[in-house]
Design a protein around this motif. Structure first.
Motif, short mmCIF file in Angstrom:
data_model
loop_
_atom_site.label_atom_id
_atom_site.label_comp_id
_atom_site.label_asym_id
_atom_site.label_seq_id
_atom_site.Cartn_x
_atom_site.Cartn_y
_atom_site.Cartn_z
N ASP A 195 35.40 43.05 -10.10
CA ASP A 195 35.65 42.75 -11.51
C ASP A 195 35.47 43.97 -12.39
OD1 ASP A 195 34.33 40.50 -13.99
OD2 ASP A 195 36.39 40.92 -13.43
N VAL A 221 39.91 41.51 -19.96
CA VAL A 221 39.08 41.19 -18.80
C VAL A 221 37.81 40.51 -19.29
CG1 VAL A 221 40.01 43.14 -17.51
CG2 VAL A 221 37.89 43.43 -18.81
N SER A 250 34.19 37.90 -17.63
CA SER A 250 33.67 37.02 -16.60
C SER A 250 34.30 35.64 -16.71
CB SER A 250 32.15 36.92 -16.71
OG SER A 250 31.79 36.39 -17.98
N HIS A 296 41.63 39.76 -13.54
CA HIS A 296 40.42 40.25 -12.89
C HIS A 296 40.73 41.46 -12.02
CE1 HIS A 296 38.88 36.11 -13.75
NE2 HIS A 296 37.75 36.77 -13.90
#
Length: 243
Positions: free
Chosen positions: A3, A58, A60, A221
């Motif tokens: 990531d 991007v 999480s 990701h």
């Protein structure tokens, strides 16, 4: 998948690729009522993307990337603030009006292809133009040319169930591009593609961006895909920050 994201060298985070502002978010917020406490997904977020510019977002899982894309595409309404595409405020339009606007100005590539199972790849790609009012023959000619560009020409008459996952994704990308949109919104667009096909899709995106015909916002990701774009922004705590 890793990531971490590597910023593209030689590109300043604040430098637009073109002079025409294609997308602007002003104090954009999205809050969900989650019982005793509200869930703030986007918090007075600011974003500007110019024609010909490619921006990767991007973050999480659960950070709000899909929520952001849905707001940018007019599929959801903000709790506060506004989204402007081609200087038009999306949430001030009714459902029918925003549907017509999306057909003319916004291309959307979902993480899952959402092709119509009963139609061939050619028919799926031509459909947005037919909805717009184009003649079927003209729509299919343009759809076939785009399918050729994404390497699906020989599979144009096949239905989604007869295509591989990567082929279905390429058909979805062709469908999003067929209307010559002002803004392309892409959710993991190369996630199901092999390296060779992904490279051909990136080359097509480069071609569209270089002609300043289209602005791109790409949620991913994939660090290689993110690094290929002009800017990389991380969505964190409801706001966007330059990587």
């Amino acid at each position: 998948m890793n990531d971490s994201v590597i910023a593209k060298p030689g590109v300043e985070a604040s430098t637009p690729a073109g002079n025409d502002l294609m997308l602007e978010c002003r104090e954009l917020s999205r809050v969900y009522d989650e019982g005793p406490a509200d869930l703030v997904v986007l918090d007075q977020l600011e974003l500007k993307v110019h024609a010909g510019e490619r921006v990767a977002v991007v973050g999480s899982s659960g950070s709000g990337k899909t929520t952001l894309l849905n707001l940018l595409g007019g599929l959801d309404s903000p709790s506060a603030g506004e989204v402007r595409v081609a200087d038009t405020v999306l949430h001030k339009m009714g459902d029918a009006e925003i549907g017509r606007f999306r057909n003319r100005h916004i291309g959307f590539v979902y993480q899952f292809h959402h092709l119509l199972a009963e139609f061939s790849a050619l028919e799926n790609v031509a459909l947005p133009l037919i909805i717009r009012g184009s003649r079927k023959r003209d729509a299919e000619d343009k759809a076939r040319a785009l399918l050729d560009k994404v390497g699906l020409g020989p599979r144009a008459e096949h239905k989604p169930g007869e295509l591989s996952g990567g082929e279905r994704q390429r058909a979805a990308i062709a469908r999003a591009l067929v209307t010559d949109p002002s803004l392309m919104l892409m959710d993991e667009p190369t996630g199901n593609l092999d390296k060779h096909t992904a490279a051909s899709i990136l080359a097509l995106m480069d071609e569209l961006a270089a002609s300043a015909r289209c602005a791109f916002v790409i949620v991913t990701h994939d660090p290689a895909l993110a690094a290929h774009q002009d800017r990389v922004l991380r969505l964190d705590n409801g706001k966007l920050h330059a990587e």
